[in-house]
Design an enzyme around this catalytic site. Structure first.
Site, PDB file in Angstrom:
ATOM      1  N   GLU A 157      51.349  38.441  38.346  1.00  0.00           N
ATOM      2  CA  GLU A 157      49.979  38.409  38.842  1.00  0.00           C
ATOM      3  C   GLU A 157      49.766  37.286  39.861  1.00  0.00           C
ATOM      4  O   GLU A 157      49.049  37.454  40.834  1.00  0.00           O
ATOM      5  CB  GLU A 157      49.025  38.243  37.647  1.00  0.00           C
ATOM      6  CG  GLU A 157      47.561  38.444  37.959  1.00  0.00           C
ATOM      7  CD  GLU A 157      47.216  39.886  38.342  1.00  0.00           C
ATOM      8  OE1 GLU A 157      48.118  40.737  38.372  1.00  0.00           O
ATOM      9  OE2 GLU A 157      46.035  40.135  38.640  1.00  0.00           O
ATOM     10  N   ASP A 158      50.408  36.143  39.655  1.00  0.00           N
ATOM     11  CA  ASP A 158      50.064  34.959  40.439  1.00  0.00           C
ATOM     12  C   ASP A 158      51.140  34.446  41.389  1.00  0.00           C
ATOM     13  O   ASP A 158      50.930  33.448  42.069  1.00  0.00           O
ATOM     14  CB  ASP A 158      49.668  33.799  39.499  1.00  0.00           C
ATOM     15  CG  ASP A 158      48.406  34.119  38.718  1.00  0.00           C
ATOM     16  OD1 ASP A 158      47.666  35.015  39.156  1.00  0.00           O
ATOM     17  OD2 ASP A 158      48.172  33.487  37.673  1.00  0.00           O
TER      18      ASP A 158
END
Ligand code: MN
Length: 724
Positions: free
Chosen positions: A76-77
């Site tokens: 996600e990051d």
């Protein structure tokens, strides 16, 4: 920050066979991936996944879960993709990380807290694997612990609300009481800081003031239990959490001062018999407070919680709450079934981890059994899959509401769930922003937007793919209304023609005075029945035009006396000869759509009140439905002199897929004087057409003649009478 070797050692302490190399590689992988990223607190971002992983070691989770925790924010990051994860750590880890990532994307979507229960179900359904959920809960716990670093108050509040409404109940659901209480209290501190502060202050005061009192009470209870012969037990006063006190003040609407029972006493004994022994000793000594006794030992809570709860007027006439449970129950109550499993292992069996795969997930399996008591636990024993809401899907409306559907639901089901008007006008749908066919199956977490048009009407074909009762009934309702309109038109046309044959001009006003004779409320009702064939047009014509020969149906009156049919009351005439012997003239006759009887078939009539008689072939399977209603069966036979009458026979044929093949078929039928009334291609492959043909024929011989002729053609592979 927890160091690499500390984490590995911690895992090894409860699982000596854990894949050390895997954890080490994940640690380094995540550290590199997050690089110089920082948390709101200013800490290196990487400290977060490490904390989450460490939290999971208290549940003694397997290496795959620990690795997943380390990697949980990389997709996600950071630049890392799921493919990278799979290449480095294999399919299982990829699946777990993917699961956590999907749950993370749902964060902040739960705007509408009325839907908390649906949202929790969505999270469980999307987790698929229990370990995904556990990583997510640990992730949330750490984020709550560091919430104060987030600058925007609205954001902090949103996260806290979501934690209180969604994640804390989820933790409770899977028996993680400690986790639940931590989440609740952290959320409480954010949402109601003053309330919490005042409760904490008050608690501190009471604690100091009541310390002596508390010890006295504990001693009195201890003495009583010893007198009753109990040996190995512990008692302690356990302060309730500020959140649970506040909740009680809110729900029971009491002032803090009135809350005498801020302390719950807990008695921990060896086993189940001792629990009841202790209970007996206490109830024999003090008065119980009615309505407060609960036995969760004989009937555990759905999350596995076991304990006895009671409340008494104790020493000094003070209300006190007492919980009685065994050591094992205590472990489960505090740490969930993870502890249960560890507890059993430490006490019991001699085979120390030799069947690692069998043992490692045993507590998860037991948990799953408890979570899904209704279904056969055996089904779950294969893996750690969460099958709980497998039969449901949860989807978002554009506004962020969640709707639950049975699995297999489509955008049309969704549209009708929103509003029947939306369903009726539905022309298309977007799922997650992309246009999709209406028969697309919805998936968990899909955001669905329905495209409507004022000119759209429901298609009867929708009924074949929708799964919700609401959509089905709305579509049927619409189709029925539409059909009625068609029947009314047809009835009007039929009567106009019949009247004309009798030399009269048809006018609806002519019918009105006769409505009571037909037992109808409106002209439209009557027209609809004529159109549908329930009422005979000759009968209507005779009564209205006045060409009556009153032949009250004595002959058949006795036969039908058991029927509460409106036909019984009707006057009947003898316009055209009825094709079937043994029936009253004027009674509506249908030929069953399942077996399509034609003269020559052996037949039977089935009476349906308000609908007339349906003729089936004696071989028709549908007749089984009426086997316990002999009064509805009527013996009928074909009339012989009905040269003009036509009946529909249905054929199914396989025809070569080649030029003019279908023309050959229709030519044969036309040449044999059969009239095709309906023609449908039900299957089309590269080699064959499969077709259904409805043909109007005189009788069975006529139809068999056509079949024989068709079989003689080369393009016809097979042909037979089709009766369902
Ligand atoms: Mn995270």
């Amino acid at each position: 920050m927890i160091r690499q070797y500390e984490l590995v050692e911690k895992v090894k302490s409860y699982d000596p066979d854990a894949d050390e190399d895997l954890i080490n590689r994940a640690y380094v992988f995540a550290m590199k991936a997050h690089g110089a990223q920082k948390r709101a607190s200013g800490d290196p971002y990487f400290s977060h996944p490490v904390e989450v992983a460490y939290k999971l070691t208290q549940f003694k989770l397997d290496a795959a879960s620990i690795v997943t925790a380390l990697l949980h924010d990389t997709v996600e990051d950071t630049e890392v993709t799921l493919e990278d994860i799979e290449n480095s750590f294999g399919k299982e880890i990829r699946g777990l990380v993917d699961g956590v990532t999907k749950l993370s994307r749902l964060e902040g979507k739960s705007e509408n807290m009325n839907q908390a229960e649906n949202f929790r179900k969505l999270l469980i359904a999307m987790s698929e694997d229990l370990r995904v959920l556990l990583v997510k809960l640990a992730d949330r716990l750490h984020n709550m612990e560091t919430l104060k670093h987030i600058k925007k108050p609205e954001k902090r509040q949103r996260i806290a609300r979501e934690t209180a409404e969604i994640y804390a109940p989820l933790a409770e659901r899977i028996g993680m009481r400690n986790l639940k209480e931590s989440l609740q209290d952290l959320a409480f501190a954010e949402l109601y800081p003053e309330a919490r502060e005042s409760i904490v202050t008050r608690l501190n005061f009471l604690r100091e003031a009541g310390q002596a009192e508390l010890e006295k009470t504990v001693n009195i209870i201890r003495k009583r239990l010893e007198e009753a012969g109990l040996k190995d037990f512990t008692i302690h006063g356990r302060e309730k959490t500020p959140f649970s006190i506040w909740k009680k003040m809110e729900t029971k609407n009491v002032e803090f001062e009135q809350l005498s029972d801020i302390i719950a006493f807990r008695i921990i004994v060896d086993g189940i018999p001792e629990c009841y022994q202790a209970l007996g000793a206490i109830h024999a000594e003090w008065h119980t407070i009615p309505g407060r006794f609960k036995d969760y030992i004989s009937t555990p809570k759905s999350n596995g919680y076991q304990s006895i709860h009671t409340a008494i007027l104790g020493p000094g006439q003070q209300r006190i709450e007492i919980q009685i449970r065994s050591k094992e129950m205590e472990e489960i109550a505090e740490y969930g079934l993870a502890a249960h499993w560890a507890y059993k292992q430490s006490r019991g069996s001699s085979d120390n981890g030799s069947t690692r795969d069998g043992k490692q997930f045993r507590w998860i399996r037991e948990l799953l059994e408890i979570l899904e008591k209704s279904s056969n636990p055996e089904e779950f024993l294969e893996n750690t899959k969460l099958e709980m809401y497998n039969d449901q899907v949860f989807c978002f409306t554009p506004k962020g509401d969640i709707l639950a559907f049975p699995r297999g639901a489509t955008p049309v089901d969704f549209a009708y769930a929103v509003h029947s008007g939306v369903g009726d006008k539905c022309v298309g749908a977007k799922i997650n922003g992309r246009i999709v066919p209406l028969r697309t199956r919805l998936k968990n977490g899909d955001q669905v937007e329905i495209i409507t048009s004022k000119t759209q009407t429901p298609s009867p074909s929708w009924e074949r793919f929708v799964v919700t009762g609401k959509a089905k009934s709305e579509i049927r309702k619409f189709v029925r209304t539409q059909q009625r309109a068609e029947y009314i038109n047809l009835g009007r046309a039929v009567l106009a023609k019949t009247f004309k044959q009798e030399g009269e001009e048809f006018n609806e006003k002519l019918i009105e005075p006769h409505l009571p004779q037909f037992n109808k409320k409106s002209v439209e009702d009557l027209l609809a029945e004529v159109g549908e064939g329930v009422l005979s047009r000759q009968q209507v014509a005779e009564i209205v035009i006045g060409q009556k020969k009153d032949t009250s149906a004595n002959a058949v009156g006795s036969m039908l006396s058991s029927l509460s049919s409106p036909f019984r009351k009707k006057k009947s005439g003898h316009g055209t000869p009825m094709p079937i012997k043994g029936l009253i003239p004027g009674m509506a006759i249908h030929f069953a759509g399942c077996c399509h009887p034609i003269p020559g078939d052996r037949i039977v009539g089935i009476v349906t009140t308000g609908k007339g008689i349906t003729i089936h072939t004696m071989e028709c399977e549908t007749l089984e439905n009426y086997s316990d209603a002999p009064e509805r069966w009527i013996d009928v036979a074909w009339e012989h002199d009905q040269a003009d009458a036509r009946h529909i026979g249905r054929l199914r044929a396989q025809v070569s897929h080649e030029p003019a093949a279908l023309a050959t078929v229709t030519n044969v039928i036309a040449k044999e004087n059969g009239n095709i009334s309906n023609f449908k291609i039900v299957n089309r492959s590269t080699d064959f057409f499969e077709i259904l043909i409805d043909i109007e024929v005189h009788d069975l011989r006529h139809l068999n003649n056509i079949i024989a002729n068709l079989r003689s053609k080369e393009v016809v592979q097979s042909v037979e009478r089709y009766q369902t």
